[in-house]
Design an enzyme around this catalytic site. Structure first.
Site, PDB file in Angstrom:
ATOM      1  N   HIS A   4      12.855  11.959  -3.414  1.00 33.42           N
ATOM      2  CA  HIS A   4      12.690  13.284  -2.798  1.00 33.42           C
ATOM      3  C   HIS A   4      13.195  14.343  -3.775  1.00 33.42           C
ATOM      4  O   HIS A   4      14.127  14.101  -4.539  1.00 33.42           O
ATOM      5  CB  HIS A   4      13.514  13.359  -1.499  1.00 33.42           C
ATOM      6  CG  HIS A   4      13.084  14.469  -0.601  1.00 33.42           C
ATOM      7  ND1 HIS A   4      13.568  15.744  -0.734  1.00 33.42           N
ATOM      8  CD2 HIS A   4      12.190  14.486   0.414  1.00 33.42           C
ATOM      9  CE1 HIS A   4      13.007  16.514   0.189  1.00 33.42           C
ATOM     10  NE2 HIS A   4      12.163  15.785   0.895  1.00 33.42           N
ATOM     11  N   ASP A  40       8.584   9.557   4.989  1.00 40.65           N
ATOM     12  CA  ASP A  40       7.257   8.919   5.032  1.00 40.65           C
ATOM     13  C   ASP A  40       7.302   7.401   4.941  1.00 40.65           C
ATOM     14  O   ASP A  40       6.263   6.747   5.050  1.00 40.65           O
ATOM     15  CB  ASP A  40       6.414   9.466   3.873  1.00 40.65           C
ATOM     16  CG  ASP A  40       6.161  10.947   4.038  1.00 40.65           C
ATOM     17  OD1 ASP A  40       6.543  11.721   3.140  1.00 40.65           O
ATOM     18  OD2 ASP A  40       5.641  11.335   5.099  1.00 40.65           O
TER      19      ASP A  40
HETATM   20  C1  SDX Z   1       7.714  14.878   1.481  1.00 38.61           C
HETATM   21  O1  SDX Z   1      10.036  18.853  -0.129  1.00 38.61           O
HETATM   22  C2  SDX Z   1      10.075  18.319   1.027  1.00 38.61           C
HETATM   23  O2  SDX Z   1      10.926  18.587   1.832  1.00 38.61           O
HETATM   24  C3  SDX Z   1       8.949  17.373   1.325  1.00 38.61           C
HETATM   25  C4  SDX Z   1       9.066  16.613   2.635  1.00 38.61           C
HETATM   26  C5  SDX Z   1       8.916  17.529   3.789  1.00 38.61           C
HETATM   27  O3  SDX Z   1       9.389  17.172   4.877  1.00 38.61           O
HETATM   28  O4  SDX Z   1       8.224  18.555   3.642  1.00 38.61           O
HETATM   29  O5  SDX Z   1      10.309  15.961   2.694  1.00 38.61           O
HETATM   30  C6  SDX Z   1       7.963  15.577   2.747  1.00 38.61           C
HETATM   31  O6  SDX Z   1       6.883  15.317   0.733  1.00 38.61           O
HETATM   32  C7  SDX Z   1       8.584  13.678   1.133  1.00 38.61           C
HETATM   33  C8  SDX Z   1       8.222  13.077  -0.271  1.00 38.61           C
HETATM   34  C9  SDX Z   1       6.978  12.223  -0.051  1.00 38.61           C
HETATM   35  N1  SDX Z   1       6.456  11.773  -1.349  1.00 38.61           N
HETATM   36  C10 SDX Z   1       6.544  10.463  -1.705  1.00 38.61           C
HETATM   37  O7  SDX Z   1       7.145   9.618  -1.052  1.00 38.61           O
HETATM   38  C11 SDX Z   1       5.802  10.135  -2.971  1.00 38.61           C
HETATM   39  C12 SDX Z   1       6.684   9.250  -3.856  1.00 38.61           C
HETATM   40  N2  SDX Z   1       7.818  10.087  -4.278  1.00 38.61           N
HETATM   41  C13 SDX Z   1       7.722  10.659  -5.623  1.00 38.61           C
HETATM   42  O8  SDX Z   1       6.420  11.139  -5.899  1.00 38.61           O
HETATM   43  C14 SDX Z   1       8.886  11.589  -5.893  1.00 38.61           C
HETATM   44  O9  SDX Z   1      10.027  11.031  -5.387  1.00 38.61           O
HETATM   45  C15 SDX Z   1       8.841  13.026  -5.443  1.00 38.61           C
HETATM   46  C16 SDX Z   1       7.612  13.739  -5.897  1.00 38.61           C
HETATM   47  C17 SDX Z   1       8.943  13.128  -3.958  1.00 38.61           C
HETATM   48  C18 SDX Z   1      10.042  13.687  -6.100  1.00 38.61           C
HETATM   49  O10 SDX Z   1       9.828  13.517  -7.488  1.00 38.61           O
HETATM   50  P1  SDX Z   1      10.935  14.013  -8.522  1.00 38.61           P
HETATM   51  O11 SDX Z   1      11.255  15.445  -8.292  1.00 38.61           O
HETATM   52  O12 SDX Z   1      10.548  13.576  -9.894  1.00 38.61           O
HETATM   53  O13 SDX Z   1      12.196  13.177  -8.043  1.00 38.61           O
HETATM   54  P2  SDX Z   1      13.477  13.066  -8.840  1.00 38.61           P
HETATM   55  O14 SDX Z   1      13.719  14.237  -9.726  1.00 38.61           O
HETATM   56  O15 SDX Z   1      14.544  12.712  -7.870  1.00 38.61           O
HETATM   57  O16 SDX Z   1      13.181  11.796  -9.785  1.00 38.61           O
HETATM   58  C19 SDX Z   1      14.253  11.263 -10.534  1.00 38.61           C
HETATM   59  C20 SDX Z   1      13.646  10.134 -11.307  1.00 38.61           C
HETATM   60  C21 SDX Z   1      12.461  10.572 -12.163  1.00 38.61           C
HETATM   61  O17 SDX Z   1      12.488   9.720 -13.302  1.00 38.61           O
HETATM   62  P3  SDX Z   1      13.068  10.388 -14.699  1.00 38.61           P
HETATM   63  O18 SDX Z   1      12.185  11.573 -14.989  1.00 38.61           O
HETATM   64  O19 SDX Z   1      14.517  10.775 -14.402  1.00 38.61           O
HETATM   65  O20 SDX Z   1      12.942   9.271 -15.686  1.00 38.61           O
HETATM   66  O21 SDX Z   1      13.155   9.116 -10.433  1.00 38.61           O
HETATM   67  C22 SDX Z   1      11.769   8.913 -10.650  1.00 38.61           C
HETATM   68  C23 SDX Z   1      11.255  10.164 -11.345  1.00 38.61           C
HETATM   69  O22 SDX Z   1      10.153   9.824 -12.157  1.00 38.61           O
HETATM   70  N3  SDX Z   1      11.154   8.761  -9.335  1.00 38.61           N
HETATM   71  C24 SDX Z   1      10.560   7.640  -8.918  1.00 38.61           C
HETATM   72  C25 SDX Z   1      10.152   7.909  -7.609  1.00 38.61           C
HETATM   73  N4  SDX Z   1      10.505   9.162  -7.289  1.00 38.61           N
HETATM   74  C26 SDX Z   1      11.117   9.686  -8.366  1.00 38.61           C
HETATM   75  N5  SDX Z   1      10.333   6.456  -9.522  1.00 38.61           N
HETATM   76  C27 SDX Z   1       9.680   5.531  -8.773  1.00 38.61           C
HETATM   77  N6  SDX Z   1       9.255   5.694  -7.499  1.00 38.61           N
HETATM   78  C28 SDX Z   1       9.473   6.881  -6.902  1.00 38.61           C
HETATM   79  N7  SDX Z   1       9.055   7.073  -5.637  1.00 38.61           N
END
Ligand code: SDX
Length: 393
Positions: free
Chosen positions: A270, A328
């Site tokens: 998130h 989700d």
């Molecule tokens: C919603 O904003 C909101 O409030 C949204 C929401 C709402 O109620 O409106 O909460 C609803 O959208 C929830 C999120 C739903 N999306 C997913 O579940 C899709 C899978 N999640 C990822 O796409 C991701 O976690 C995001 C897009 C949600 C967040 O991405 P970020 O900003 O990159 O997350 P982060 O900065 O915490 O990531 C840290 C690291 C990164 O790697 P590095 O760049 O540090 O090497 O963790 C990695 C990311 O690449 N990472 C993941 C991951 N999510 C982040 N790696 C593997 N699997 C994942 N799901």
């Protein structure tokens, strides 16, 4: 400094807006609406009462709640000519495509609630959208499966009405299971608002240009559709089905950690929460209850999801990245057990979030200093240069 919260988020200068509606502490996994923790609201309140709280800032008295619920109930029908609008779509259209179109088109049918400068019209638009979104979502579902539309009924509560409009058929009576209705209502509450997520920020940006409420909410629906945002519930269930069994989990955990692989664990991670999403905790409890009620508590998808959560949460990579299940992760399991196809997961999210979008839209408009959103950029392109005629290129 907000009440008991010693609130020094460290991003005061970059915050997109000020709000009094929803508070998230991502490090602690805290989510409150007007100060009330989401766990209390999901356990003790119900969606239309939470709608009142988000819209007006306080929990309603019994009289206020009855008046509000009656108003919403009596606006659940859609203009009959909008049914014609539905029939212009292909039958295989994604229900989100239909919702974006139909909600945007509402400004062509409800002219008496498009003037954003008239407080009464803003109120009417707010009630119309909350009341009609379940009808629109149910009609989108019925249309895509070739079944006749089912009209809302005024003797049913909000969640029961939605379930009946989706699953009743003229050929037989349909009795709403009160426990499924309660679980549906809880899913609505858990998705009602969430501070400045991408779709809510889209609605605020659209509202800052003075666009009518239906256009603003249609913009929010379009943004929510993305798999990184509201589309994650559909993507998560499809991922759990692709994993199929617990013995394949390590393969997908490895892919999620492999930077060269675009695969992400859907329903995990998130932008704000660096702890368990408090909504996911409630959603998992609800999943256990609903699946037990339906006699499918041995559901293989729930087993894969629980084992995936256990393994991921104990994996050093996910611990270091602070990746936890989000709202989700479990919602799709419940919705599929209720009988919804994955294509209806995000429309249900959109329906639930409509009150959050509207509450934030109203707050944006009530801010006397609100100006049109006009983000700036850092230009990294070419310096000024002379035009070159085509024969010299
Ligand atoms: C919603 O904003 C909101 O409030 C949204 C929401 C709402 O109620 O409106 O909460 C609803 O959208 C929830 C999120 C739903 N999306 C997913 O579940 C899709 C899978 N999640 C990822 O796409 C991701 O976690 C995001 C897009 C949600 C967040 O991405 P970020 O900003 O990159 O997350 P982060 O900065 O915490 O990531 C840290 C690291 C990164 O790697 P590095 O760049 O540090 O090497 O963790 C990695 C990311 O690449 N990472 C993941 C991951 N999510 C982040 N790696 C593997 N699997 C994942 N799901």
């Amino acid at each position: 400094q907000a009440g008991v919260f010693t609130y020094d988020p460290g991003f005061t200068s970059t915050a997109s807006c000020e709000s009094t509606i929803t508070y998230i502490d991502g490090e602690e996994g805290v989510l409150t609406h007007r100060g009330y923790p989401i766990g209390d609201l999901a356990g003790k309140s119900h969606y239309l009462e939470v709608c009142y709280l988000l819209l007006y800032g306080t929990l309603p008295t019994a009289t206020e709640l009855e008046t509000f619920e009656t108003t919403i109930t009596r606006h659940t029908m859609l203009h009959e000519q909008m049914a014609t609008f539905f029939r212009g779509f292909r039958r295989d259209a994604h229900p989100m495509a239909i919702m974006v179109g139909v909600v945007g088109a509402m400004s062509a049918f409800y002219h008496d609630s498009t003037d954003i400068n008239d407080p009464l019209q803003r109120e009417i638009a707010s009630h119309r959208l909350i009341a009609k979104m379940p009808t629109i979502a149910a009609m989108a579902y019925k249309y895509t499966i070739g079944q006749p539309f089912v009209s809302p009924r005024n003797d049913l509560d909000y969640a029961s009405n939605f379930l009946r409009m989706c699953f009743a058929v003229p050929a037989e009576d349909y009795e709403v299971n009160p426990i499924l209705s309660r679980a549906m209502d809880r899913i609505f509450t858990l998705h009602a608002d969430h501070e400045q997520n991408a779709s809510t920020s889209t609605v605020r940006l659209a509202s800052s240009s003075g666009a009518n409420p239906f256009a603003c909410i249609a913009a929010g629906i379009a943004c929510l559709w993305g798999p990184a945002h509201g589309g994650a519930n559909q993507a998560c269930l499809e991922m759990l089905k692709e994993i199929g069994s617990v013995d394949r989990i390590p393969e997908f955990i490895a892919r999620a950690k492999d930077k060269s692989d675009p695969f992400r664990l859907m329903g995990f991670g998130h932008r704000v929460y660096k702890n368990m999403d408090p909504r996911a905790t409630v959603m998992k409890q609800s999943a256990d209850e609903v699946l037990e009620l339906l006699g499918v508590d041995d559901n293989p998808l729930l087993q894969v999801a629980s084992e995936l959560e256990r393994i991921a949460l104990s994996d050093p990579y996910f611990k270091e990245k602070k990746l936890f299940p989000n709202v989700d992760f479990y919602s799709g399991i419940i919705l599929e057990a209720m009988g919804f196809p994955t294509s209806m997961f995000t429309p249900i999210f959109a329906m639930s979030r409509t009150v959050g979008w509207i509450s934030q839209w109203k707050e944006q408009l009530s801010d006397p200093g609100h100006k049109i959103g006009r983000p700036r950029q850092l230009y990294l392109g070419e310096d000024v240069r002379a035009y070159t005629d085509i024969e010299n290129r």
